[in-house]
Design a protein around this motif. Structure first.
Motif, PDB file in Angstrom:
ATOM      1  N   CYS A  21      29.736  74.847 -15.704  1.00 49.73           N
ATOM      2  CA  CYS A  21      31.054  75.481 -15.753  1.00 49.73           C
ATOM      3  C   CYS A  21      32.119  74.468 -15.341  1.00 49.73           C
ATOM      4  O   CYS A  21      31.899  73.642 -14.455  1.00 49.73           O
ATOM      5  N   ASP A  22      33.251  74.553 -15.987  1.00 50.60           N
ATOM      6  CA  ASP A  22      34.341  73.606 -15.731  1.00 50.60           C
ATOM      7  C   ASP A  22      35.197  74.006 -14.548  1.00 50.60           C
ATOM      8  O   ASP A  22      35.887  73.156 -13.963  1.00 50.60           O
ATOM      9  N   ALA A  23      35.184  75.290 -14.201  1.00 54.81           N
ATOM     10  CA  ALA A  23      36.084  75.790 -13.161  1.00 54.81           C
ATOM     11  C   ALA A  23      35.380  76.853 -12.338  1.00 54.81           C
ATOM     12  O   ALA A  23      34.402  77.477 -12.776  1.00 54.81           O
ATOM     13  N   TRP A  24      35.901  77.038 -11.123  1.00 58.57           N
ATOM     14  CA  TRP A  24      35.491  78.157 -10.275  1.00 58.57           C
ATOM     15  C   TRP A  24      36.744  78.967  -9.982  1.00 58.57           C
ATOM     16  O   TRP A  24      37.685  78.482  -9.363  1.00 58.57           O
ATOM     17  N   TYR A  25      36.777  80.221 -10.457  1.00 55.65           N
ATOM     18  CA  TYR A  25      37.873  81.144 -10.200  1.00 55.65           C
ATOM     19  C   TYR A  25      37.515  81.902  -8.924  1.00 55.65           C
ATOM     20  O   TYR A  25      36.696  82.820  -8.947  1.00 55.65           O
ATOM     21  N   SER A  26      38.152  81.518  -7.813  1.00 53.35           N
ATOM     22  CA  SER A  26      37.593  81.799  -6.498  1.00 53.35           C
ATOM     23  C   SER A  26      38.444  82.728  -5.642  1.00 53.35           C
ATOM     24  O   SER A  26      39.625  82.457  -5.397  1.00 53.35           O
ATOM     25  N   VAL A  27      37.815  83.786  -5.141  1.00 53.38           N
ATOM     26  CA  VAL A  27      38.440  84.671  -4.174  1.00 53.38           C
ATOM     27  C   VAL A  27      38.498  83.994  -2.807  1.00 53.38           C
ATOM     28  O   VAL A  27      39.552  83.915  -2.179  1.00 53.38           O
ATOM     29  N   VAL A  28      37.354  83.478  -2.340  1.00 52.21           N
ATOM     30  CA  VAL A  28      37.330  82.848  -1.016  1.00 52.21           C
ATOM     31  C   VAL A  28      38.262  81.641  -0.981  1.00 52.21           C
ATOM     32  O   VAL A  28      38.867  81.334   0.055  1.00 52.21           O
ATOM     33  N   GLY A  29      38.418  80.974  -2.121  1.00 53.52           N
ATOM     34  CA  GLY A  29      39.333  79.847  -2.184  1.00 53.52           C
ATOM     35  C   GLY A  29      40.770  80.230  -1.938  1.00 53.52           C
ATOM     36  O   GLY A  29      41.588  79.391  -1.540  1.00 53.52           O
ATOM     37  N   GLY A  30      41.116  81.496  -2.153  1.00 49.88           N
ATOM     38  CA  GLY A  30      42.474  81.955  -1.907  1.00 49.88           C
ATOM     39  C   GLY A  30      42.811  82.115  -0.448  1.00 49.88           C
ATOM     40  O   GLY A  30      43.989  82.201  -0.093  1.00 49.88           O
ATOM     41  N   LEU A  31      41.789  82.156   0.430  1.00 50.23           N
ATOM     42  CA  LEU A  31      42.028  82.276   1.864  1.00 50.23           C
ATOM     43  C   LEU A  31      41.468  81.088   2.637  1.00 50.23           C
ATOM     44  O   LEU A  31      42.078  80.633   3.608  1.00 50.23           O
ATOM     45  N   PHE A  32      40.319  80.599   2.203  1.00 49.57           N
ATOM     46  CA  PHE A  32      39.664  79.466   2.867  1.00 49.57           C
ATOM     47  C   PHE A  32      39.474  78.328   1.859  1.00 49.57           C
ATOM     48  O   PHE A  32      38.349  78.031   1.433  1.00 49.57           O
TER      49      PHE A  32
END
Length: 297
Positions: A203-214
């Motif tokens: 995969c080229d990308a990670w669409y991230s929930v945790v990345g939005g806070l941490f």
């Protein structure tokens, strides 16, 4: 643009609507961590629960406070007319890309979903990420539909809901999907627990929930995978499994992430749009223990 770590921040609410200082603070964390893109008004951003004026304000704030980091704006709505209006506003506000889910009350048919993407893709001049998440939209894309939509103008990425657990099966899944897509259309994984698995599978990308806070923790996983260090990416993702387990225990990531943001003092209490609620006392205690153990702050 649709590569690397795309961080999905909350759209925190206060007593008078959008908690603008809190949202700006969340944006600052993402900018400081140098995420690859910021997606406001995704599912974590509660787009479906916000009024039109609130969504437009979040769009303006995201663009104003992202610095040089590309901004993607979620434009999902029940009607195509509303989607087109949100798309037009996001583009004029300076968004770099759009995230479009096939949102509906009545079950959608494949030809209706294709028509939605066709209408938007021919109106805008910025790239669109196709939001494939049947848990929230209750629509399941076929690979044939993905391929047909990807051939439309201004389609930039397909956001898929995880990959198989087996590495070879995951790699084949991503490879087979990419083979159907035009060159330049990326594939990104969503579902935080699947991050390393998806990235290691191509995969080229990670669409991230945790990345939005941490974002630092999410960056560590993403950067390891992009450097070809699959084992390290897996190790770092697995280390966060206590957090992923809380997701499963509380109906997904949103309530957990919103409660974590409250516990860290980044947003006000009751930051979610009602009837959604953050965790109860027992859930809060469990989450506090996890955040301390994982040194997430």
């Amino acid at each position: 643009m649709f590569t690397g770590l795309s961080a999905f921040p909350l759209s925190p609410l206060g007593h008078d609507g959008i908690d603008e200082p809190a949202f700006i603070g969340l944006m600052a964390r993402l900018v400081a961590a140098r995420v690859d893109s910021i997606c406001a008004l995704g599912s974590t951003g509660n787009y479906a629960y916000l009024r039109a004026d609130q969504r437009r304000r979040i769009t303006q704030l995201a663009v104003a406070h992202a610095g040089d980091i590309p901004v993607v704006i979620g434009i999902g709505a029940l009607t195509t007319d509303d989607v087109l209006a949100y798309a037009e506003h996001a583009q004029h506000a300076g968004a770099d890309g759009l995230l479009l889910p096939p949102m509906s009350y009545q079950p959608l048919q494949a030809e209706e979903v294709f028509a939605l993407y066709e209408s938007v893709s021919r109106m805008v001049d910025i790239p669109i990420c196709v939001y494939d998440n049947p848990t929230t939209t209750h629509f399941e894309f076929s690979d044939e539909l993905h391929a047909a939509i990807a051939r439309l103008p201004n389609i930039g990425s397909i956001k898929i809901p995880g990959v198989p657990a087996d590495h070879d099966a995951a790699t084949n899944r991503v490879k087979d999907l990419k083979a159907r897509l035009p060159s330049g259309v990326t594939v990104g994984v969503s579902g935080d627990a699947f991050a390393a698995r998806g990235l290691n599978a191509g995969c080229d990308a990670w669409y991230s929930v945790v990345g939005g806070l941490f974002p630092e923790a999410a960056q560590a996983i993403t950067q390891a995978a992009r450097a070809g260090q699959a084992g390290l990416a897996t190790k770092r993702c697995d280390a966060l499994s206590p957090l992923w387990q809380l997701y499963g225990r509380h109906g997904g990531s949103l309530r957990v992430i919103a409660t974590a943001a409250e516990q860290l003092g980044l947003v006000s209490p009751e930051c979610l749009p009602r009837p959604l609620q953050t965790l109860d006392d027992a859930g809060r205690r469990a989450l506090a223990d996890v955040l301390e153990t994982l040194a997430l702050n």
